[in-house]
Motif scaffolding. Structure first.
Motif, PDB file in Angstrom:
ATOM      1  N   UNK A  10       0.790  -1.347  -0.107  1.00 60.71           N
ATOM      2  CA  UNK A  10      -0.022   0.303  -0.023  1.00 60.71           C
ATOM      3  C   UNK A  10       0.785   1.380   0.024  1.00 60.71           C
ATOM      4  N   UNK A  11       0.440   2.281  -0.451  1.00 58.28           N
ATOM      5  CA  UNK A  11       1.153   3.518  -0.151  1.00 58.28           C
ATOM      6  C   UNK A  11       0.769   3.969   1.205  1.00 58.28           C
ATOM      7  N   UNK A  12       1.294   5.137   1.567  1.00 53.64           N
ATOM      8  CA  UNK A  12       1.150   5.567   2.937  1.00 53.64           C
ATOM      9  C   UNK A  12      -0.020   5.781   3.338  1.00 53.64           C
ATOM     10  N   UNK A  13      -0.669   6.631   2.283  1.00 47.08           N
ATOM     11  CA  UNK A  13      -2.013   6.885   2.888  1.00 47.08           C
ATOM     12  C   UNK A  13      -3.120   5.650   3.329  1.00 47.08           C
ATOM     13  N   UNK A  14      -3.049   4.679   2.545  1.00 49.33           N
ATOM     14  CA  UNK A  14      -3.727   3.332   2.779  1.00 49.33           C
ATOM     15  C   UNK A  14      -3.345   2.799   4.109  1.00 49.33           C
ATOM     16  N   UNK A  15      -1.969   2.731   4.305  1.00 45.81           N
ATOM     17  CA  UNK A  15      -1.397   2.340   5.412  1.00 45.81           C
ATOM     18  C   UNK A  15      -2.169   3.094   6.736  1.00 45.81           C
ATOM     19  N   UNK A  16      -1.943   4.344   6.478  1.00 47.44           N
ATOM     20  CA  UNK A  16      -2.517   5.175   7.767  1.00 47.44           C
ATOM     21  C   UNK A  16      -3.937   4.966   7.814  1.00 47.44           C
ATOM     22  N   UNK A  17      -4.836   4.610   6.775  1.00 45.75           N
ATOM     23  CA  UNK A  17      -6.241   4.272   6.910  1.00 45.75           C
ATOM     24  C   UNK A  17      -6.616   2.845   7.686  1.00 45.75           C
ATOM     25  N   UNK A  18      -5.434   2.091   7.451  1.00 44.22           N
ATOM     26  CA  UNK A  18      -5.512   0.822   7.999  1.00 44.22           C
ATOM     27  C   UNK A  18      -5.589   0.896   9.408  1.00 44.22           C
ATOM     28  N   UNK A  19      -4.257   1.749   9.860  1.00 44.83           N
ATOM     29  CA  UNK A  19      -4.282   1.930  11.350  1.00 44.83           C
ATOM     30  C   UNK A  19      -5.427   2.442  11.882  1.00 44.83           C
ATOM     31  N   UNK A  20      -5.815   3.218  11.162  1.00 49.08           N
ATOM     32  CA  UNK A  20      -7.209   4.104  11.911  1.00 49.08           C
ATOM     33  C   UNK A  20      -8.360   3.173  11.862  1.00 49.08           C
ATOM     34  N   UNK A  21      -8.399   2.350  10.929  1.00 49.36           N
ATOM     35  CA  UNK A  21      -9.542   1.338  11.071  1.00 49.36           C
ATOM     36  C   UNK A  21      -9.406   0.134  12.057  1.00 49.36           C
ATOM     37  N   UNK A  22      -7.974  -0.047  12.307  1.00 47.25           N
ATOM     38  CA  UNK A  22      -8.073  -0.798  13.568  1.00 47.25           C
ATOM     39  C   UNK A  22      -8.349  -0.599  14.912  1.00 47.25           C
ATOM     40  N   UNK A  23      -8.094   0.951  14.809  1.00 48.21           N
ATOM     41  CA  UNK A  23      -8.187   1.592  16.357  1.00 48.21           C
ATOM     42  C   UNK A  23      -9.971   1.746  16.418  1.00 48.21           C
ATOM     43  N   UNK A  24     -10.640   1.837  15.351  1.00 43.01           N
ATOM     44  CA  UNK A  24     -11.948   1.963  15.469  1.00 43.01           C
ATOM     45  C   UNK A  24     -12.783   0.665  15.756  1.00 43.01           C
ATOM     46  N   UNK A  25     -12.178  -0.474  15.181  1.00 40.65           N
ATOM     47  CA  UNK A  25     -12.652  -1.679  15.443  1.00 40.65           C
ATOM     48  C   UNK A  25     -12.444  -2.023  16.991  1.00 40.65           C
ATOM     49  N   UNK A  26     -11.430  -1.838  17.590  1.00 40.04           N
ATOM     50  CA  UNK A  26     -11.268  -2.100  18.937  1.00 40.04           C
ATOM     51  C   UNK A  26     -12.146  -1.136  19.750  1.00 40.04           C
ATOM     52  N   UNK A  27     -12.556   0.014  19.244  1.00 43.68           N
ATOM     53  CA  UNK A  27     -13.566   0.763  19.917  1.00 43.68           C
ATOM     54  C   UNK A  27     -14.837   0.364  19.996  1.00 43.68           C
ATOM     55  N   UNK A  28     -15.339  -0.291  18.638  1.00 42.64           N
ATOM     56  CA  UNK A  28     -16.572  -1.172  18.574  1.00 42.64           C
ATOM     57  C   UNK A  28     -16.662  -2.394  19.425  1.00 42.64           C
ATOM     58  N   UNK A  29     -15.568  -2.868  19.466  1.00 47.47           N
ATOM     59  CA  UNK A  29     -15.625  -4.357  20.208  1.00 47.47           C
ATOM     60  C   UNK A  29     -15.503  -3.892  21.600  1.00 47.47           C
ATOM     61  N   UNK A  30     -14.955  -2.804  22.080  1.00 44.80           N
ATOM     62  CA  UNK A  30     -15.269  -2.533  23.563  1.00 44.80           C
ATOM     63  C   UNK A  30     -16.613  -2.184  23.832  1.00 44.80           C
ATOM     64  N   UNK A  31     -17.342  -1.478  22.777  1.00 45.84           N
ATOM     65  CA  UNK A  31     -18.806  -0.970  23.129  1.00 45.84           C
ATOM     66  C   UNK A  31     -19.632  -2.538  23.008  1.00 45.84           C
ATOM     67  N   UNK A  32     -19.257  -3.349  22.283  1.00 40.34           N
ATOM     68  CA  UNK A  32     -20.117  -4.419  22.019  1.00 40.34           C
ATOM     69  C   UNK A  32     -19.970  -5.573  23.275  1.00 40.34           C
ATOM     70  N   UNK A  33     -18.910  -5.455  23.786  1.00 40.57           N
ATOM     71  CA  UNK A  33     -18.578  -6.345  25.074  1.00 40.57           C
ATOM     72  C   UNK A  33     -19.318  -5.739  26.109  1.00 40.57           C
ATOM     73  N   UNK A  34     -19.603  -4.453  26.254  1.00 36.83           N
ATOM     74  CA  UNK A  34     -20.494  -3.690  27.046  1.00 36.83           C
ATOM     75  C   UNK A  34     -21.824  -4.225  26.964  1.00 36.83           C
ATOM     76  N   UNK A  35     -22.214  -4.316  25.723  1.00 38.22           N
ATOM     77  CA  UNK A  35     -23.707  -4.986  25.344  1.00 38.22           C
ATOM     78  C   UNK A  35     -23.770  -6.532  26.015  1.00 38.22           C
ATOM     79  N   UNK A  36     -22.881  -7.201  25.868  1.00 40.00           N
ATOM     80  CA  UNK A  36     -22.668  -8.509  26.312  1.00 40.00           C
ATOM     81  C   UNK A  36     -22.752  -8.521  27.820  1.00 40.00           C
ATOM     82  N   UNK A  37     -22.124  -7.531  28.468  1.00 46.43           N
ATOM     83  CA  UNK A  37     -22.247  -7.759  29.920  1.00 46.43           C
ATOM     84  C   UNK A  37     -23.207  -7.400  30.369  1.00 46.43           C
TER      85      UNK A  37
END
Length: 333
Positions: free
Chosen positions: A157-184
């Motif tokens: 990937x070029x630099x921009x796509x690599x940056x987007x991938x990192x941001x995407x990972x951060x968002x996913x981790x945030x949603x996973x934290x929210x989803x675990x709250x739903x489950x609890x």
């Protein structure tokens, strides 16, 4: 070891160790079993069939892999790590199921036609064949790990796509934290509808540092449940769905793919599961996804998250990364 590959040296060293095993199999084991051990056995049509299934394929595999696994240092053939890793596509690593079928067929012949009285050398060849299949499974894991390395990603990937991938990972981790709250707290969230659960996620994302999060935003052919943009670039696109089985699941993937423009590479399908048998749903996801016409491969899998690559609807050379997130929110009776 090439200096540009130092970061993944530990993975490439493992490939070298497997190359040595295949080399020994080729020069010593396969040759010994056929020419010395089996040389004393009278040839028959059944033995010829077994040798064609096991010996010919098994030794070809040993010869090929003993060289292939050390070719990453050949700069003329493979100028980058990506070119080497991608060269495994459509090869032995992706035909393991066919090798396993050959092994099963050979065992069936030994049992049914030879009445479990196959020559010792044939039984040893089948064991060696199965050992090489086990090695392929391990090698495939290493190749997948190389695909997730920084060296491969930066080349891919070029630099921009690599940056987007990192941001995407951060968002996913945030949603996973929210989803675990739903489950609890199923008492709080199990009675909520799809839109309400989406809004809980949206509020949490808007309060974080992930750019501008919006709901029901038009992108290409429809309104996405969640869209996050940063500097006029789509960082994250997601759809939220309740689990209703294979048909609606595949329709949701179609819907998500239809929203993605040529520049959109990362998306997510967030699934709320009310079924009591959550494990059954988890086990079915990969099987159902493989049935989709655009499916390429599964790149990661655990109980919450499963990552898949798909072909773009409009460009077969453009791959789309979709993470399926699963959250168990059973109804409270």
């Amino acid at each position: 070891m090439r200096p540009e590959f130092q970061e993944v040296q530990h993975l490439l060293n493992r490939l070298l160790s497997f190359a040595q095993v295949f080399d020994i199999n080729n020069r010593e084991d396969w040759s010994h079993l056929k020419h010395r051990e089996l040389g004393y056995v009278e040839p028959t049509s059944i033995l010829d069939k077994l040798l064609h299934l096991i010996y010919a394929t098994g030794r070809d595999l040993a010869v090929y892999m003993s060289f292939k696994l050390q070719e990453f240092n050949d700069t003329r053939t493979y100028p980058t790590l990506k070119s080497y890793v991608d060269s495994f596509e459509n090869g032995w690593l992706y035909q393991i199921n066919l090798l396993e079928k050959d092994s099963q067929k050979a065992k069936q012949i030994c049992k049914e036609q030879l009445k479990d009285n196959a020559p010792w050398a044939i039984n040893q060849m089948i064991k060696l064949f199965d050992n090489q299949i086990d090695l392929l499974h391990e090698i495939k894991k290493i190749i997948n790990a190389l695909k997730n390395s920084n060296v491969y990603i930066l080349e891919n990937n070029d630099f921009q796509n690599n940056f987007l991938n990192i941001s995407y990972e951060n968002i996913l981790q945030s949603i996973i934290s929210i989803g675990k709250e739903f489950e609890r707290k199923p008492i709080t969230y199990s009675s909520q509808d799809e839109e309400s659960l989406r809004d809980f996620i949206l509020v949490a994302l808007q309060s974080s540092h992930h750019g501008r999060a919006t709901a029901e935003t038009i992108n290409k052919r429809g309104k996405t449940d969640i869209l996050i943009r940063n500097n006029n670039e789509n960082i994250f696109i997601a759809e939220c769905k309740f689990w209703h089985g294979e048909s609606t699941y595949l329709q949701a993937i179609n819907q998500l793919l239809s929203y993605l423009t040529w520049r959109d590479r990362y998306a997510s399908l967030i699934i709320f599961v009310q079924n009591k048998n959550f494990t059954n749903v988890i086990n079915n996801i990969i099987e159902y996804t493989k049935a989709h016409a655009n499916f390429i491969r599964c790149t990661f899998s655990d109980e919450i998250r499963k990552d898949f690559e798909f072909y773009s609807n409009e460009d077969i050379n453009r791959n789309i990364n979709i993470s399926v997130l699963l959250f168990h929110i059973p109804k409270i009776s």
